[in-house]
Design a protein around this motif. Structure first.
Motif, PDB file in Angstrom:
ATOM      1  N   SER A 193       3.138   8.033   7.914  1.00 52.80           N
ATOM      2  CA  SER A 193       2.300   8.650   8.938  1.00 52.80           C
ATOM      3  C   SER A 193       2.087   7.704  10.116  1.00 52.80           C
ATOM      4  CB  SER A 193       0.944   9.037   8.332  1.00 52.80           C
ATOM      5  OG  SER A 193       0.069   9.519   9.320  1.00 52.80           O
ATOM      6  N   THR A 194       1.937   6.418   9.808  1.00 52.98           N
ATOM      7  CA  THR A 194       1.745   5.424  10.865  1.00 52.98           C
ATOM      8  C   THR A 194       2.957   5.363  11.782  1.00 52.98           C
ATOM      9  OG1 THR A 194       0.242   4.076   9.529  1.00 52.98           O
ATOM     10  CG2 THR A 194       1.395   2.965  11.330  1.00 52.98           C
ATOM     11  N   LEU A 195       4.146   5.342  11.195  1.00 54.78           N
ATOM     12  CA  LEU A 195       5.367   5.241  11.998  1.00 54.78           C
ATOM     13  C   LEU A 195       5.713   6.551  12.698  1.00 54.78           C
ATOM     14  CD1 LEU A 195       7.828   3.077   9.865  1.00 54.78           C
ATOM     15  CD2 LEU A 195       6.515   2.399  11.870  1.00 54.78           C
ATOM     16  N   ASN A 196       5.506   7.668  12.010  1.00 55.45           N
ATOM     17  CA  ASN A 196       5.961   8.953  12.540  1.00 55.45           C
ATOM     18  C   ASN A 196       4.935   9.657  13.417  1.00 55.45           C
ATOM     19  OD1 ASN A 196       8.379   8.648  11.123  1.00 55.45           O
ATOM     20  ND2 ASN A 196       7.572   9.671   9.306  1.00 55.45           N
ATOM     21  N   GLU A 197       3.656   9.301  13.275  1.00 60.82           N
ATOM     22  CA  GLU A 197       2.622   9.982  14.051  1.00 60.82           C
ATOM     23  C   GLU A 197       1.812   9.008  14.902  1.00 60.82           C
ATOM     24  OE1 GLU A 197       0.237  12.538  11.603  1.00 60.82           O
ATOM     25  OE2 GLU A 197       1.961  13.290  10.492  1.00 60.82           O
ATOM     26  N   SER A 198       1.088   8.106  14.248  1.00 65.13           N
ATOM     27  CA  SER A 198       0.183   7.210  14.986  1.00 65.13           C
ATOM     28  C   SER A 198       0.913   6.422  16.067  1.00 65.13           C
ATOM     29  CB  SER A 198      -0.505   6.245  14.015  1.00 65.13           C
ATOM     30  OG  SER A 198      -1.236   6.943  13.042  1.00 65.13           O
ATOM     31  N   ALA A 199       2.061   5.863  15.716  1.00 67.92           N
ATOM     32  CA  ALA A 199       2.803   5.049  16.681  1.00 67.92           C
ATOM     33  C   ALA A 199       3.271   5.879  17.870  1.00 67.92           C
ATOM     34  CB  ALA A 199       3.993   4.382  15.993  1.00 67.92           C
ATOM     35  N   ASN A 200       3.663   7.115  17.613  1.00 73.97           N
ATOM     36  CA  ASN A 200       4.114   7.978  18.711  1.00 73.97           C
ATOM     37  C   ASN A 200       2.981   8.294  19.675  1.00 73.97           C
ATOM     38  OD1 ASN A 200       6.761   8.120  17.795  1.00 73.97           O
ATOM     39  ND2 ASN A 200       6.379   9.933  16.538  1.00 73.97           N
ATOM     40  N   TYR A 201       1.777   8.541  19.128  1.00 68.20           N
ATOM     41  CA  TYR A 201       0.637   8.820  19.996  1.00 68.20           C
ATOM     42  C   TYR A 201       0.216   7.565  20.753  1.00 68.20           C
ATOM     43  CZ  TYR A 201       0.333  13.085  17.197  1.00 68.20           C
ATOM     44  OH  TYR A 201       0.611  14.273  16.579  1.00 68.20           O
ATOM     45  N   ILE A 225      -9.496  17.488   0.592  1.00 68.46           N
ATOM     46  CA  ILE A 225     -10.812  17.543   1.242  1.00 68.46           C
ATOM     47  C   ILE A 225     -11.110  16.203   1.910  1.00 68.46           C
ATOM     48  CG2 ILE A 225     -13.295  17.800   0.865  1.00 68.46           C
ATOM     49  CD1 ILE A 225     -12.641  19.665  -1.471  1.00 68.46           C
ATOM     50  N   LEU A 226     -10.836  15.108   1.202  1.00 74.00           N
ATOM     51  CA  LEU A 226     -11.069  13.777   1.768  1.00 74.00           C
ATOM     52  C   LEU A 226     -10.283  13.587   3.061  1.00 74.00           C
ATOM     53  CD1 LEU A 226     -12.139  10.835   1.599  1.00 74.00           C
ATOM     54  CD2 LEU A 226     -10.098  10.299   0.245  1.00 74.00           C
ATOM     55  N   GLU A 227      -9.025  13.975   3.053  1.00 74.59           N
ATOM     56  CA  GLU A 227      -8.186  13.799   4.241  1.00 74.59           C
ATOM     57  C   GLU A 227      -8.747  14.571   5.427  1.00 74.59           C
ATOM     58  OE1 GLU A 227      -4.343  14.970   2.904  1.00 74.59           O
ATOM     59  OE2 GLU A 227      -4.024  13.158   1.701  1.00 74.59           O
ATOM     60  N   MET A 266      -2.451  -0.735   8.365  1.00 76.47           N
ATOM     61  CA  MET A 266      -2.079  -1.200   7.033  1.00 76.47           C
ATOM     62  C   MET A 266      -2.420  -2.665   6.805  1.00 76.47           C
ATOM     63  SD  MET A 266       1.340   0.961   6.166  1.00 76.47           S
ATOM     64  CE  MET A 266       0.937   0.794   4.428  1.00 76.47           C
ATOM     65  N   TRP A 267      -1.997  -3.529   7.691  1.00 75.49           N
ATOM     66  CA  TRP A 267      -2.222  -4.962   7.503  1.00 75.49           C
ATOM     67  C   TRP A 267      -3.710  -5.294   7.548  1.00 75.49           C
ATOM     68  CZ3 TRP A 267      -3.187  -9.504  10.692  1.00 75.49           C
ATOM     69  CH2 TRP A 267      -2.768 -10.702  10.101  1.00 75.49           C
ATOM     70  N   LEU A 268      -4.468  -4.514   8.367  1.00 76.66           N
ATOM     71  CA  LEU A 268      -5.922  -4.675   8.417  1.00 76.66           C
ATOM     72  C   LEU A 268      -6.642  -3.500   7.759  1.00 76.66           C
ATOM     73  CD1 LEU A 268      -6.620  -6.054  12.013  1.00 76.66           C
ATOM     74  CD2 LEU A 268      -6.914  -7.268   9.851  1.00 76.66           C
ATOM     75  N   GLY A 269      -6.420  -2.295   8.283  1.00 72.25           N
ATOM     76  CA  GLY A 269      -7.233  -1.137   7.933  1.00 72.25           C
ATOM     77  C   GLY A 269      -7.402  -0.863   6.455  1.00 72.25           C
ATOM     78  N   LEU A 270      -6.308  -0.802   5.713  1.00 73.49           N
ATOM     79  CA  LEU A 270      -6.392  -0.483   4.288  1.00 73.49           C
ATOM     80  C   LEU A 270      -6.887  -1.649   3.449  1.00 73.49           C
ATOM     81  CD1 LEU A 270      -3.177   1.627   3.531  1.00 73.49           C
ATOM     82  CD2 LEU A 270      -5.527   2.430   3.793  1.00 73.49           C
ATOM     83  N   ASN A 271      -6.955  -2.834   4.044  1.00 75.98           N
ATOM     84  CA  ASN A 271      -7.216  -4.035   3.248  1.00 75.98           C
ATOM     85  C   ASN A 271      -8.509  -4.761   3.576  1.00 75.98           C
ATOM     86  OD1 ASN A 271      -4.661  -4.244   1.663  1.00 75.98           O
ATOM     87  ND2 ASN A 271      -3.758  -4.326   3.704  1.00 75.98           N
ATOM     88  N   ILE A 272      -9.302  -4.241   4.489  1.00 77.22           N
ATOM     89  CA  ILE A 272     -10.478  -4.981   4.951  1.00 77.22           C
ATOM     90  C   ILE A 272     -11.366  -5.437   3.796  1.00 77.22           C
ATOM     91  CG2 ILE A 272     -12.693  -4.684   6.144  1.00 77.22           C
ATOM     92  CD1 ILE A 272     -11.234  -3.281   8.362  1.00 77.22           C
ATOM     93  N   ILE A 273     -11.624  -4.552   2.836  1.00 77.07           N
ATOM     94  CA  ILE A 273     -12.555  -4.918   1.769  1.00 77.07           C
ATOM     95  C   ILE A 273     -11.938  -5.857   0.746  1.00 77.07           C
ATOM     96  CG2 ILE A 273     -14.009  -2.872   1.966  1.00 77.07           C
ATOM     97  CD1 ILE A 273     -12.477  -1.691  -0.401  1.00 77.07           C
ATOM     98  N   SER A 274     -10.627  -6.050   0.789  1.00 71.20           N
ATOM     99  CA  SER A 274     -10.001  -6.963  -0.168  1.00 71.20           C
ATOM    100  C   SER A 274     -10.052  -8.411   0.312  1.00 71.20           C
ATOM    101  CB  SER A 274      -8.548  -6.554  -0.429  1.00 71.20           C
ATOM    102  OG  SER A 274      -7.756  -6.719   0.732  1.00 71.20           O
ATOM    103  N   PHE A 275     -10.450  -8.622   1.571  1.00 70.54           N
ATOM    104  CA  PHE A 275     -10.531  -9.966   2.129  1.00 70.54           C
ATOM    105  C   PHE A 275     -11.957 -10.499   2.054  1.00 70.54           C
ATOM    106  CE2 PHE A 275      -7.252  -8.046   5.144  1.00 70.54           C
ATOM    107  CZ  PHE A 275      -6.182  -8.462   4.367  1.00 70.54           C
ATOM    108  N   SER A 276     -12.074 -11.818   1.955  1.00 69.73           N
ATOM    109  CA  SER A 276     -13.371 -12.432   2.205  1.00 69.73           C
ATOM    110  C   SER A 276     -13.618 -12.362   3.710  1.00 69.73           C
ATOM    111  CB  SER A 276     -13.376 -13.890   1.749  1.00 69.73           C
ATOM    112  OG  SER A 276     -12.525 -14.672   2.587  1.00 69.73           O
ATOM    113  N   ILE A 318      -0.162   4.809  -0.203  1.00 74.54           N
ATOM    114  CA  ILE A 318       0.256   3.737   0.697  1.00 74.54           C
ATOM    115  C   ILE A 318       1.550   4.123   1.415  1.00 74.54           C
ATOM    116  CG2 ILE A 318       1.052   1.343   0.807  1.00 74.54           C
ATOM    117  CD1 ILE A 318      -0.865   0.790  -1.562  1.00 74.54           C
ATOM    118  N   GLY A 319       2.468   4.738   0.672  1.00 74.76           N
ATOM    119  CA  GLY A 319       3.705   5.206   1.290  1.00 74.76           C
ATOM    120  C   GLY A 319       3.454   6.288   2.317  1.00 74.76           C
ATOM    121  N   ASP A 320       2.528   7.199   2.004  1.00 77.98           N
ATOM    122  CA  ASP A 320       2.193   8.272   2.951  1.00 77.98           C
ATOM    123  C   ASP A 320       1.581   7.702   4.229  1.00 77.98           C
ATOM    124  OD1 ASP A 320       3.128  10.187   1.224  1.00 77.98           O
ATOM    125  OD2 ASP A 320       1.144  10.773   0.476  1.00 77.98           O
ATOM    126  N   VAL A 321       0.693   6.705   4.075  1.00 79.69           N
ATOM    127  CA  VAL A 321       0.067   6.081   5.247  1.00 79.69           C
ATOM    128  C   VAL A 321       1.119   5.370   6.093  1.00 79.69           C
ATOM    129  CG1 VAL A 321      -1.551   4.300   6.019  1.00 79.69           C
ATOM    130  CG2 VAL A 321      -2.187   5.834   4.155  1.00 79.69           C
TER     131      VAL A 321
END
Length: 215
Positions: free
Chosen positions: A123-131, A57-59, A163-173, A117-120
Motif C-alpha cells: 500500500s505504501t509503494l502503490n498508493e501512499s507514494a503516488n499521492y 472495521i479497524l481499517e 514502516m521504518w518509523l510508523g509501525l515501529n514507534i512503540i518498539s523503540f525506547s 506488514i506485507g499489505d502495508v
C-alpha cells in the motif's frame, strides 16, 4: 428482518461505536459482541453486512481518523504555501493524531502479522507514494524541493514514515526513536530535502510518551 432504510447511517454508527471501544479497551480486547452490545439493538448480521471482519472495521476507523473535515481523502487539500511545507505539515499532523496511533498500537497481535506488514508495504509503494509524489512535484515546481528523482524520493519518504518509523514507534525506547528521527533528518538534509524539523521530532516523541503511558 426489515430492510435497513439508512445503510450509511448504520455503517457510520458501527464505526463510531468501534472507534470508542478500540480507544478505551484496545483493539485486541474488543470483540464483535462488544460492538453489538453498544449498537442499541442491532445484530451481528448487520455488522457483517457492512464489514468483512473486525480487522476491516479497524481499517475503516483508521481511514476516518486520518481525514479532516476539509478532506474527502487523506491525500486531498494539504495545507501549506509550498509543496515542501504541505508535506511537513501533513507529517506533523499525522504524529499529533494521538487517538489514531493509540488505536493502531492497541492491535498488537495484528501488527505482528507478516501479512499485514506485507499489505502495508504494498500500500505504501502503490498508493501512499503516488499521492506524496503529487506534492513533491509541486515542491519541485515551486522551488521548495530540489531533486531529479521525485518518484524515488516519494517512495523513500513513504517507506521511512510508514514502516521504518510508523509501525515501529512503540518498539523503540525514547532514545532509540530520537536517534532514528535525527538520523532521518540529517540524511534528508544531506540531499537538500529539509523535511524533518524539530517540531516533527518533538511531536513524534510526545506521541511515543503518550502511547507508552497507555500500555
Amino acid at each position: 428482518m426489515a430492510r435497513n432504510k439508512y445503510p450509511e447511517e448504520t455503517k457510520k454508527k458501527i464505526l463510531e461505536v468501534a472507534r470508542e471501544l478500540f480507544y478505551i479497551k484496545g483493539y485486541d480486547n474488543t470483540t464483535i459482541q462488544d460492538i453489538v452490545d453498544n449498537l442499541g439493538g442491532l445484530t451481528k448480521g448487520v455488522i457483517y453486512h457492512h464489514f468483512k471482519s473486525k480487522q476491516d472495521i479497524l481499517e475503516k476507523v483508521m481511514e476516518s481518523l486520518g481525514v479532516s473535515d476539509e478532506q474527502s481523502n487523506w491525500y486531498d487539500n494539504w495545507q501549506g504555501e509550498t509543496g515542501l511545507e504541505k508535506i511537513k505539515l501533513q507529517i506533523l499532523k499525522s504524529f499529533q493524531n494521538f487517538e489514531r496511533y493509540a488505536i493502531l498500537y492497541s492491535a498488537e497481535a495484528l501488527l505482528e502479522s507478516p501479512r499485514l506488514i506485507g499489505d502495508v508495504y504494498l500500500s505504501t509503494l502503490n498508493e501512499s507514494a503516488n499521492y506524496l509524489k503529487v506534492y513533491i512535484d509541486e515542491g519541485i515546481k515551486d522551488g521548495s524541493i530540489s531533486t531529479q528523482y521525485s518518484k524515488e524520493l516519494s517512495e523513500f519518504i513513504s517507506l521511512m514514515m510508514n514502516m521504518w518509523l510508523g509501525l515501529n514507534i512503540i518498539s523503540f525506547s525514547r532514545q532509540e526513536l530520537e536517534e532514528r528521527l535525527y538520523f532521518l533528518k540529517n540524511l534528508l538534509e544531506s540531499i537538500n530535502i529539509p523535511l524533518i524539523d524539530d517540531s516533527i521530532i518533538s511531536a513524534t516523541l510526545r506521541l511515543h510518551d503518550y502511547i507508552q503511558k497507555r500500555k
